[in-house]
Scaffold this motif. Structure first.
Motif, PDB file in Angstrom:
ATOM      1  N   THR A   6       0.842  -1.198   0.000  1.00 42.49           N
ATOM      2  CA  THR A   6       0.000   0.000   0.000  1.00 42.49           C
ATOM      3  C   THR A   6       0.877   1.247   0.000  1.00 42.49           C
ATOM      4  OG1 THR A   6      -0.084   0.310   2.403  1.00 42.49           O
ATOM      5  CG2 THR A   6      -1.599  -1.315   1.456  1.00 42.49           C
ATOM      6  N   GLY A   7       0.232   2.384   0.039  1.00 44.38           N
ATOM      7  CA  GLY A   7       0.967   3.640   0.099  1.00 44.38           C
ATOM      8  C   GLY A   7       1.653   3.868   1.432  1.00 44.38           C
ATOM      9  N   LYS A   8       1.306   3.043   2.450  1.00 44.48           N
ATOM     10  CA  LYS A   8       1.923   3.172   3.770  1.00 44.48           C
ATOM     11  C   LYS A   8       3.059   2.163   3.994  1.00 44.48           C
ATOM     12  CE  LYS A   8      -2.390   4.750   5.943  1.00 44.48           C
ATOM     13  NZ  LYS A   8      -3.402   4.434   6.991  1.00 44.48           N
ATOM     14  N   ALA A  33       5.831 -10.871   7.045  1.00 44.60           N
ATOM     15  CA  ALA A  33       4.525 -11.527   7.026  1.00 44.60           C
ATOM     16  C   ALA A  33       4.219 -12.162   8.376  1.00 44.60           C
ATOM     17  CB  ALA A  33       4.493 -12.581   5.923  1.00 44.60           C
ATOM     18  N   GLU A  34       5.233 -12.843   8.959  1.00 49.50           N
ATOM     19  CA  GLU A  34       5.026 -13.510  10.243  1.00 49.50           C
ATOM     20  C   GLU A  34       4.733 -12.516  11.356  1.00 49.50           C
ATOM     21  OE1 GLU A  34       8.607 -15.696  10.704  1.00 49.50           O
ATOM     22  OE2 GLU A  34       8.017 -17.309   9.335  1.00 49.50           O
ATOM     23  N   GLN A  35       5.407 -11.361  11.326  1.00 49.80           N
ATOM     24  CA  GLN A  35       5.245 -10.373  12.384  1.00 49.80           C
ATOM     25  C   GLN A  35       4.191  -9.316  12.037  1.00 49.80           C
ATOM     26  OE1 GLN A  35       9.003  -8.826  13.846  1.00 49.80           O
ATOM     27  NE2 GLN A  35       9.828 -10.865  14.204  1.00 49.80           N
ATOM     28  N   ARG A  36       3.495  -9.522  10.927  1.00 48.85           N
ATOM     29  CA  ARG A  36       2.422  -8.625  10.500  1.00 48.85           C
ATOM     30  C   ARG A  36       2.898  -7.168  10.411  1.00 48.85           C
ATOM     31  NH1 ARG A  36      -2.349 -11.322  10.394  1.00 48.85           N
ATOM     32  NH2 ARG A  36      -2.439 -13.316  11.513  1.00 48.85           N
ATOM     33  N   VAL A  37       4.050  -7.006   9.784  1.00 51.60           N
ATOM     34  CA  VAL A  37       4.625  -5.676   9.582  1.00 51.60           C
ATOM     35  C   VAL A  37       4.307  -5.222   8.160  1.00 51.60           C
ATOM     36  CG1 VAL A  37       6.762  -4.352   9.496  1.00 51.60           C
ATOM     37  CG2 VAL A  37       6.481  -6.150  11.207  1.00 51.60           C
ATOM     38  N   ASP A  38       3.820  -3.999   8.025  1.00 51.31           N
ATOM     39  CA  ASP A  38       3.518  -3.454   6.695  1.00 51.31           C
ATOM     40  C   ASP A  38       4.817  -2.955   6.075  1.00 51.31           C
ATOM     41  OD1 ASP A  38       2.400  -2.475   4.412  1.00 51.31           O
ATOM     42  OD2 ASP A  38       1.233  -0.886   5.365  1.00 51.31           O
ATOM     43  N   ALA A  39       5.601  -3.895   5.541  1.00 45.75           N
ATOM     44  CA  ALA A  39       6.905  -3.580   4.970  1.00 45.75           C
ATOM     45  C   ALA A  39       7.219  -4.582   3.882  1.00 45.75           C
ATOM     46  CB  ALA A  39       7.990  -3.609   6.045  1.00 45.75           C
ATOM     47  N   ALA A  40       8.144  -4.230   3.004  1.00 47.06           N
ATOM     48  CA  ALA A  40       8.569  -5.121   1.937  1.00 47.06           C
ATOM     49  C   ALA A  40      10.045  -4.898   1.653  1.00 47.06           C
ATOM     50  CB  ALA A  40       7.748  -4.865   0.672  1.00 47.06           C
ATOM     51  N   MET A  61      13.728   9.205  -1.111  1.00 53.32           N
ATOM     52  CA  MET A  61      12.574   8.343  -0.823  1.00 53.32           C
ATOM     53  C   MET A  61      12.192   8.448   0.647  1.00 53.32           C
ATOM     54  SD  MET A  61      13.874   5.055  -3.036  1.00 53.32           S
ATOM     55  CE  MET A  61      12.631   3.983  -2.357  1.00 53.32           C
ATOM     56  N   GLY A  62      11.006   8.928   0.923  1.00 49.50           N
ATOM     57  CA  GLY A  62      10.578   9.108   2.300  1.00 49.50           C
ATOM     58  C   GLY A  62      10.135   7.836   2.989  1.00 49.50           C
ATOM     59  N   ASN A  63       9.919   6.761   2.217  1.00 51.78           N
ATOM     60  CA  ASN A  63       9.455   5.512   2.827  1.00 51.78           C
ATOM     61  C   ASN A  63      10.536   4.427   2.840  1.00 51.78           C
ATOM     62  OD1 ASN A  63       9.440   5.159   0.064  1.00 51.78           O
ATOM     63  ND2 ASN A  63       7.634   3.831   0.055  1.00 51.78           N
ATOM     64  N   LEU A  64      11.790   4.813   2.636  1.00 54.62           N
ATOM     65  CA  LEU A  64      12.898   3.853   2.702  1.00 54.62           C
ATOM     66  C   LEU A  64      13.386   3.779   4.147  1.00 54.62           C
ATOM     67  CD1 LEU A  64      14.830   1.982   1.103  1.00 54.62           C
ATOM     68  CD2 LEU A  64      16.363   3.946   0.859  1.00 54.62           C
ATOM     69  N   SER A  65      13.263   2.596   4.765  1.00 58.56           N
ATOM     70  CA  SER A  65      13.596   2.448   6.184  1.00 58.56           C
ATOM     71  C   SER A  65      14.936   1.777   6.432  1.00 58.56           C
ATOM     72  CB  SER A  65      12.499   1.639   6.892  1.00 58.56           C
ATOM     73  OG  SER A  65      11.292   2.370   6.917  1.00 58.56           O
ATOM     74  N   GLY A  66      15.477   1.112   5.432  1.00 60.61           N
ATOM     75  CA  GLY A  66      16.762   0.459   5.647  1.00 60.61           C
ATOM     76  C   GLY A  66      17.201  -0.294   4.421  1.00 60.61           C
ATOM     77  N   MET A  67      18.512  -0.650   4.409  1.00 58.88           N
ATOM     78  CA  MET A  67      19.069  -1.400   3.288  1.00 58.88           C
ATOM     79  C   MET A  67      20.110  -2.380   3.787  1.00 58.88           C
ATOM     80  SD  MET A  67      19.558   1.445   0.264  1.00 58.88           S
ATOM     81  CE  MET A  67      20.312   2.676   1.341  1.00 58.88           C
ATOM     82  N   LEU A  68      20.139  -3.534   3.166  1.00 56.14           N
ATOM     83  CA  LEU A  68      21.247  -4.460   3.302  1.00 56.14           C
ATOM     84  C   LEU A  68      22.194  -4.184   2.141  1.00 56.14           C
ATOM     85  CD1 LEU A  68      19.302  -7.727   4.178  1.00 56.14           C
ATOM     86  CD2 LEU A  68      20.197  -5.988   5.729  1.00 56.14           C
TER      87      LEU A  68
END
Length: 280
Positions: A6-8, A33-40, A61-68
């Motif tokens: 989604t947009g969130k 998915a297991e922890q029901r986190v809205d992330a990809a 990008m305002g919705n980038l939370s981290g990178m490997l």
């Protein structure tokens, strides 16, 4: 987690070249998915020459939370973060970036402690053992500090770039007090041999060490995370050595990296690190 992006949705990425064998997106998306986190988590295939341009776009990008971060960007990415975790300062490379809400990027590297944790899980702890480490790049440097800190009796570092191996050996010895030196990639007499080079990713690659020089019963760790055994592991097994692939290291560094990113992850059936406070 809703099955649709989604947009969130918060975005995480894996940055590297190549990414054909990458398993991190599967691991993270399963965890979300297991922890029901809205992330990809998605792969970002970025060639070395395009890293600066990629960072410029990623910063927007305002919705980038981290990178490997994987090869070949682990060292150069240091230029683009705002703050370094002690692991990254020590090693001079990073493999994970946490994107803070205020826009700062914080870099860390858990290849080394992840490798040692994976060895511990498999009963191959390097404590009180003589270790030959082949490869002193980003992953190799991290492993050198971690193996020395884990109590190896002695550590020899080998690299095609002899100056880089010598500089790393001096830094690790000064930091940890371990008996560390640089030398040739001769595995004779070592109880543990770790391949931290890319050699073995392709069937035509040369061997990182001469398997005929391996002592039967030695522990051979090849950090390449391949479905099929690498030529080194096959040859070591034929010599009567204990062998370990890159899977446990991958799981170990994932445990540390995901904790750094704010997630609770522990591979099924595996123990927690002996002293996670030493890293965080």
């Amino acid at each position: 987690m809703d099955p649709y992006i989604t947009g969130k949705t918060r975005l995480y990425g894996l940055v590297g070249d190549p990414l054909t064998a990458a398993r991190s997106p599967q691991l993270l998306n399963q965890l979300f998915a297991e922890q029901r986190v809205d992330a990809a988590c998605v792969p970002f295939w970025v060639k070395a020459d395009n890293l600066s341009a990629f960072v410029t776009g990623a910063r927007a990008m305002g919705n980038l939370s981290g990178m490997l971060v994987t090869m070949p960007h682990k060292q150069r990415m240091l230029e683009f973060v705002d703050e370094l975790h002690p692991t990254a300062r020590q090693v001079g490379a990073l493999n994970v970036i946490r994107c803070e809400a205020d826009g700062r990027w914080v870099g860390a590297i858990f290849d080394g402690v992840g490798c040692v944790l994976g060895m511990q899980w498999k009963g191959n702890h390097p404590a009180n053992k003589s270790v030959l480490l082949v490869g002193s790049g980003g992953a190799g440097s991290a492993i050198a500090f971690a193996v020395a800190s884990a109590g190896a009796s002695k550590l020899t570092i080998s690299d095609i770039d002899e100056r880089r191996a010598a500089d790393l050996a001096a830094a690790v010895a000064a930091e940890t007090g371990c008996n560390v030196r640089s030398g040739p990639p001769d595995p004779q007499g070592f109880e543990v041999v770790i391949n931290a080079t890319p050699l073995g990713m392709n069937p035509s690659d040369a061997m990182p060490v001469d398997p005929e020089r391996l002592a039967p019963g030695a522990i051979v760790v090849d950090i390449i995370n391949a479905t099929e055994p690498t030529p080194l592991r096959r040859a070591a097994h034929a010599r009567g050595c204990r062998t370990q692939d890159g899977g446990p290291m991958h799981q170990g560094q994932a445990l540390y990296a995901l904790k750094f990113l704010g997630f609770d992850y522990r591979p099924e059936g595996q123990s927690a690190p002996d002293d996670p406070a030493r890293v965080f």
